[in-house]
Design a protein around this motif. Structure first.
Motif, PDB file in Angstrom:
ATOM      1  N   THR A 143       1.790  13.579 -11.023  1.00  0.00           N
ATOM      2  CA  THR A 143       1.260  12.114 -10.957  1.00  0.00           C
ATOM      3  C   THR A 143      -0.102  12.049 -10.504  1.00  0.00           C
ATOM      4  O   THR A 143      -1.011  11.172 -10.909  1.00  0.00           O
ATOM      5  CB  THR A 143       2.095  11.049 -10.315  1.00  0.00           C
ATOM      6  OG1 THR A 143       2.070  11.510  -8.925  1.00  0.00           O
ATOM      7  CG2 THR A 143       3.567  11.234 -10.684  1.00  0.00           C
ATOM      8  N   MET A 144      -0.862  13.082  -9.968  1.00  0.00           N
ATOM      9  CA  MET A 144      -2.044  13.129  -9.404  1.00  0.00           C
ATOM     10  C   MET A 144      -2.088  12.230  -8.382  1.00  0.00           C
ATOM     11  O   MET A 144      -3.304  11.873  -7.958  1.00  0.00           O
ATOM     12  CB  MET A 144      -3.012  12.968 -10.400  1.00  0.00           C
ATOM     13  CG  MET A 144      -3.177  14.285 -11.392  1.00  0.00           C
ATOM     14  SD  MET A 144      -3.298  15.887 -10.534  1.00  0.00           S
ATOM     15  CE  MET A 144      -5.215  15.502  -9.806  1.00  0.00           C
ATOM     16  N   ALA A 145      -1.133  11.911  -7.765  1.00  0.00           N
ATOM     17  CA  ALA A 145      -1.034  10.870  -6.567  1.00  0.00           C
ATOM     18  C   ALA A 145      -1.707  11.784  -5.439  1.00  0.00           C
ATOM     19  O   ALA A 145      -1.323  12.972  -5.521  1.00  0.00           O
ATOM     20  CB  ALA A 145       0.261  10.373  -6.205  1.00  0.00           C
ATOM     21  N   VAL A 146      -2.281  11.282  -4.511  1.00  0.00           N
ATOM     22  CA  VAL A 146      -3.085  12.156  -3.378  1.00  0.00           C
ATOM     23  C   VAL A 146      -2.630  11.386  -2.190  1.00  0.00           C
ATOM     24  O   VAL A 146      -2.652  10.257  -1.868  1.00  0.00           O
ATOM     25  CB  VAL A 146      -4.516  11.734  -3.660  1.00  0.00           C
ATOM     26  CG1 VAL A 146      -5.485  12.594  -2.304  1.00  0.00           C
ATOM     27  CG2 VAL A 146      -5.035  12.600  -4.902  1.00  0.00           C
ATOM     28  N   GLU A 147      -2.274  12.379  -1.027  1.00  0.00           N
ATOM     29  CA  GLU A 147      -1.953  11.846   0.348  1.00  0.00           C
ATOM     30  C   GLU A 147      -2.936  12.664   1.141  1.00  0.00           C
ATOM     31  O   GLU A 147      -3.452  13.656   0.694  1.00  0.00           O
ATOM     32  CB  GLU A 147      -0.634  12.132   0.677  1.00  0.00           C
ATOM     33  CG  GLU A 147       0.451  11.109  -0.245  1.00  0.00           C
ATOM     34  CD  GLU A 147       1.925  11.768   0.142  1.00  0.00           C
ATOM     35  OE1 GLU A 147       2.212  11.153   1.444  1.00  0.00           O
ATOM     36  OE2 GLU A 147       2.615  12.478  -0.647  1.00  0.00           O
TER      37      GLU A 147
END
Length: 229
Positions: A143-147
């Motif tokens: 998803t290319m979600a970044v944390e």
């Protein structure tokens, strides 16, 4: 009844989602949208220079579809430039499936990776240290979600910084770590957790490191190359 839209494969991910004329607040601008499959068509044909037939194969659609999507994407970008509009890359309701190059070839691979970083975002510089890095940017490749995982406690630890950092990234569920140097103890801890280690990744941004990984340009390390970092 309309025909269902065929799923389009997207390998590239925008480093930025929005663009606007300099000096004008976003609230004062008309916004225009570039579809994610349009972004992919532009990336393949206009940036990578592949032909329409090859682009169609990589996106999993017909040559005609790529040509139509590409023409619309070019018109959208041209309007944004000529008319001074804000441009946003938007997935919308398009049937899009993101893929990772190495996973597409092998059918497996880590879906989340951690990059040692000097800051919290994709634009931050890669921190060459592992154990005493400022933190880790964790990217979900699906998803290319970044944390962001802060590593401040390990930075000030008298001993065992690498092992502590390895434990933190393992608890994030990552399958690979990208960094500059990993010490022997941290290396063993990461291996025990089943995490691939990619050393020598430094001198650029986190986004650069992610793109190199996705392109299959990095090789996992078989042994540690550093001291007790």
């Amino acid at each position: 009844m309309p025909r269902p839209k065929k799923c389009r494969r997207v390998e590239g991910v925008p480093r930025a989602r929005s663009f606007k004329p300099q000096g004008i607040p976003m609230r004062d601008l008309e916004e225009i949208y570039l579809s994610l499959d349009g972004f992919e068509a532009l990336r393949l044909v206009d940036v990578e220079g592949v032909d329409l037939e090859s682009a169609a194969q990589r996106m999993g659609v017909s040559r005609h579809t790529v040509g139509r999507v590409l023409a619309e994407a070019r018109r959208t970008v041209a309007r944004a430039v000529v008319e001074g509009l804000a441009l946003t890359v938007w997935e919308g309701d398009a049937a899009v499936r993101r893929v990772v190059a190495e996973q597409e070839k092998s059918g497996e691979g880590p879906m989340k990776i951690a990059i040692s970083s000097q800051g919290p975002g994709l634009e931050s510089r890669v921190d060459a240290r592992f154990g005493r890095a400022a933190g880790f940017v964790v990217v979900d490749l699906a998803t290319m979600a970044v944390e962001y995982l802060d590593n401040g406690a390990s930075q000030v630890a008298a001993h065992g910084a690498g092992i502590q950092a390895a434990d933190r990234v393992a608890r994030m569920g990552v399958g690979a770590v990208l960094t500059g140097v990993v010490g022997p103890k941290a290396f063993a801890a990461l291996q025990q957790a089943g995490i691939q280690i990619f050393e020598g990744v430094q001198g650029g941004t986190v986004a650069d490191a992610v793109e190199r990984f996705r392109a299959g340009a990095l090789t996992p390390a078989a042994a540690p190359s550093g001291g007790g970092r």
